[in-house]
Design a protein around this motif. Structure first.
Motif, PDB file in Angstrom:
ATOM      1  N   ASP A   1       0.841  -1.212   0.000  1.00 34.74           N
ATOM      2  CA  ASP A   1       0.000   0.000   0.000  1.00 34.74           C
ATOM      3  C   ASP A   1       0.866   1.249   0.000  1.00 34.74           C
ATOM      4  OD1 ASP A   1      -2.551  -1.138   0.013  1.00 34.74           O
ATOM      5  OD2 ASP A   1      -2.664  -1.192   2.200  1.00 34.74           O
ATOM      6  N   GLN A   2       1.869   1.245   0.861  1.00 29.85           N
ATOM      7  CA  GLN A   2       2.769   2.398   0.966  1.00 29.85           C
ATOM      8  C   GLN A   2       3.600   2.576  -0.296  1.00 29.85           C
ATOM      9  OE1 GLN A   2       4.781   2.724   4.921  1.00 29.85           O
ATOM     10  NE2 GLN A   2       3.618   0.840   5.323  1.00 29.85           N
ATOM     11  N   LEU A   3       4.041   1.471  -0.872  1.00 29.88           N
ATOM     12  CA  LEU A   3       4.799   1.540  -2.124  1.00 29.88           C
ATOM     13  C   LEU A   3       3.958   2.139  -3.243  1.00 29.88           C
ATOM     14  CD1 LEU A   3       6.969  -1.682  -2.567  1.00 29.88           C
ATOM     15  CD2 LEU A   3       7.714   0.672  -2.853  1.00 29.88           C
ATOM     16  N   VAL A   4       2.719   1.703  -3.352  1.00 39.66           N
ATOM     17  CA  VAL A   4       1.821   2.248  -4.372  1.00 39.66           C
ATOM     18  C   VAL A   4       1.693   3.759  -4.181  1.00 39.66           C
ATOM     19  CG1 VAL A   4      -0.579   2.333  -5.166  1.00 39.66           C
ATOM     20  CG2 VAL A   4       0.543   0.125  -4.810  1.00 39.66           C
ATOM     21  N   PHE A   5       1.500   4.190  -2.951  1.00 40.21           N
ATOM     22  CA  PHE A   5       1.358   5.617  -2.666  1.00 40.21           C
ATOM     23  C   PHE A   5       2.609   6.399  -3.068  1.00 40.21           C
ATOM     24  CE2 PHE A   5       1.918   9.282   0.092  1.00 40.21           C
ATOM     25  CZ  PHE A   5       0.749   9.987  -0.175  1.00 40.21           C
TER      26      PHE A   5
ATOM     27  N   SER B   1       3.632   1.197  -9.918  1.00 40.90           N
ATOM     28  CA  SER B   1       2.537   1.308  -8.940  1.00 40.90           C
ATOM     29  C   SER B   1       1.436   0.299  -9.286  1.00 40.90           C
ATOM     30  CB  SER B   1       1.983   2.728  -8.868  1.00 40.90           C
ATOM     31  OG  SER B   1       1.455   3.146 -10.098  1.00 40.90           O
ATOM     32  N   PHE B   2       1.159   0.107 -10.584  1.00 45.18           N
ATOM     33  CA  PHE B   2       0.176  -0.901 -10.988  1.00 45.18           C
ATOM     34  C   PHE B   2       0.680  -2.298 -10.639  1.00 45.18           C
ATOM     35  CE2 PHE B   2      -1.582  -3.920 -14.082  1.00 45.18           C
ATOM     36  CZ  PHE B   2      -2.929  -3.795 -13.779  1.00 45.18           C
ATOM     37  N   TRP B   3       1.968  -2.548 -10.837  1.00 46.15           N
ATOM     38  CA  TRP B   3       2.568  -3.849 -10.519  1.00 46.15           C
ATOM     39  C   TRP B   3       2.369  -4.177  -9.041  1.00 46.15           C
ATOM     40  CZ3 TRP B   3       6.025  -6.310 -14.247  1.00 46.15           C
ATOM     41  CH2 TRP B   3       6.567  -7.511 -13.802  1.00 46.15           C
TER      42      TRP B   3
END
Length: 105
Positions: free
Chosen positions: A13-17, A28-30
């Protein structure tokens, strides 16, 4: 779902953000896709996530906070802190994924 998987989902979650905050769509999609698989208790999310690491053009090669104007590289304000956070999250996600993979073997 075990505690390491729960922590990994939180890290993803944090990485996507962080990735989205820099305008990244590919990685981010990955991370979002890996997270969705894990939420569905689909172990393939671990293999999918780990396939992002290593090799040319991998997640390990990504540097955030860059922009180009007329072919000239510019660094965005806060790029050092952004990359430090990104590297910390990227490394933690890999550590957790590998630990989960080993526990399933």
């Amino acid at each position: 779902m075990g505690p390491k998987t729960e922590e990994l989902i939180c890290v993803l979650d944090q990485l996507v953000f962080v990735l989205q905050s820099d305008g990244d769509t590919h990685w981010s999609f990955w991370m979002h896709k890996a997270r969705a698989r894990l939420l569905a208790s689909d172990f393939s999310g671990i293999a999918y996530l780990l396939s992002a690491y290593g090799g040319m053009g991998s997640l390990n090669d990504l540097i955030l906070g860059q922009s180009y104007e007329d072919g000239v590289l510019f660094w965005k304000p806060g790029h050092v802190e952004l990359n430090e956070k990104f590297i910390e999250l990227r490394n933690r996600a890999e550590q957790l994924a590998n630990a989960i993979k080993r526990s399933q073997a």
